[in-house]
Scaffold this motif. Structure first.
Motif, mmCIF file in Angstrom:
data_model
loop_
_atom_site.group_PDB
_atom_site.id
_atom_site.type_symbol
_atom_site.label_atom_id
_atom_site.label_comp_id
_atom_site.label_asym_id
_atom_site.label_seq_id
_atom_site.Cartn_x
_atom_site.Cartn_y
_atom_site.Cartn_z
ATOM 1 N N TYR A 1 3.159 3.260 9.354
ATOM 2 C CA TYR A 1 3.171 1.924 8.770
ATOM 3 C C TYR A 1 1.776 1.297 8.858
ATOM 4 O O TYR A 1 1.276 0.737 7.886
ATOM 5 C CB TYR A 1 4.206 1.066 9.499
ATOM 6 N N GLY B 1 -1.042 2.887 9.016
ATOM 7 C CA GLY B 1 -1.908 3.625 8.098
ATOM 8 C C GLY B 1 -1.751 3.152 6.664
ATOM 9 O O GLY B 1 -2.727 3.028 5.919
ATOM 10 N N ILE B 2 -0.518 2.894 6.253
ATOM 11 C CA ILE B 2 -0.271 2.395 4.891
ATOM 12 C C ILE B 2 -0.907 1.026 4.703
ATOM 13 O O ILE B 2 -1.583 0.775 3.711
ATOM 14 C CB ILE B 2 1.250 2.344 4.613
ATOM 15 N N SER C 1 -3.417 -0.316 6.382
ATOM 16 C CA SER C 1 -4.883 -0.251 6.398
ATOM 17 C C SER C 1 -5.415 0.358 5.104
ATOM 18 O O SER C 1 -6.463 -0.059 4.597
ATOM 19 C CB SER C 1 -5.380 0.534 7.615
ATOM 20 N N THR C 2 -4.706 1.327 4.523
ATOM 21 C CA THR C 2 -5.123 1.917 3.251
ATOM 22 C C THR C 2 -5.063 0.878 2.129
ATOM 23 O O THR C 2 -5.997 0.769 1.321
ATOM 24 C CB THR C 2 -4.230 3.124 2.892
ATOM 25 N N LEU C 3 -3.988 0.121 2.078
ATOM 26 C CA LEU C 3 -3.866 -0.929 1.059
ATOM 27 C C LEU C 3 -4.948 -1.992 1.240
ATOM 28 O O LEU C 3 -5.550 -2.453 0.269
ATOM 29 C CB LEU C 3 -2.480 -1.563 1.114
ATOM 30 N N TYR D 1 -7.916 -1.611 2.566
ATOM 31 C CA TYR D 1 -9.196 -1.036 2.153
ATOM 32 C C TYR D 1 -9.306 -0.976 0.628
ATOM 33 O O TYR D 1 -10.342 -1.292 0.056
ATOM 34 C CB TYR D 1 -9.370 0.362 2.751
ATOM 35 N N ALA D 2 -8.220 -0.575 -0.045
ATOM 36 C CA ALA D 2 -8.241 -0.461 -1.503
ATOM 37 C C ALA D 2 -8.506 -1.813 -2.144
ATOM 38 O O ALA D 2 -9.314 -1.926 -3.068
ATOM 39 C CB ALA D 2 -6.919 0.121 -1.996
ATOM 40 N N SER E 1 -12.172 -3.163 -1.244
ATOM 41 C CA SER E 1 -13.277 -2.494 -1.929
ATOM 42 C C SER E 1 -13.385 -2.958 -3.373
ATOM 43 O O SER E 1 -14.479 -3.067 -3.909
ATOM 44 C CB SER E 1 -13.121 -0.978 -1.849
#
Length: 106
Positions: free
Chosen positions: A13, A15-16, A18-20, A22-23, A26
């Motif tokens: 959870y 990781g998801i 943090s990925t969102l 970052y996306a 950026s």
């Protein structure tokens, strides 16, 4: 922890999320504010650097797309082309063809 009825570990959870994050961050960093429009000089006529004209579908003579000194908008221009020239077209179809397409309608 359950997401949509599935059991998920907290690390997945995180990781998801943090990925969102970052996306989206950026793309926010890549955002460029709009550039100011070039302005026409009201005191002096803007010199066109290119000559030529064509006959449009209405049978009218129209000045061909042209560059200007100092990137100023000439009077009568209808669009700024992708190559930096200004078009005097009276119809949208074909405007700035062979000049990189329309960059901005004026």
């Amino acid at each position: 922890m359950r997401i949509f009825g599935y059991r998920v570990k907290k690390t997945l959870y995180a990781g998801i999320i943090s990925t969102l994050f970052y996306a989206f961050s950026s793309t926010a960093l890549a955002f460029q504010p709009p550039q100011p429009k070039p302005t026409a000089s009201r005191h002096q006529p803007v010199a066109l650097l290119d000559g030529g004209s064509y006959t449009n579908v209405d049978g009218k003579r129209i000045h061909s797309p042209s560059h200007t000194a100092g990137n100023q908008v000439p009077s009568g221009a209808s669009a700024k082309c992708g190559d930096g020239s200004y078009s005097f077209s009276t119809h949208h179809r074909g405007t700035c063809s062979h000049h990189g397409g329309v960059d901005q309608w004026l």
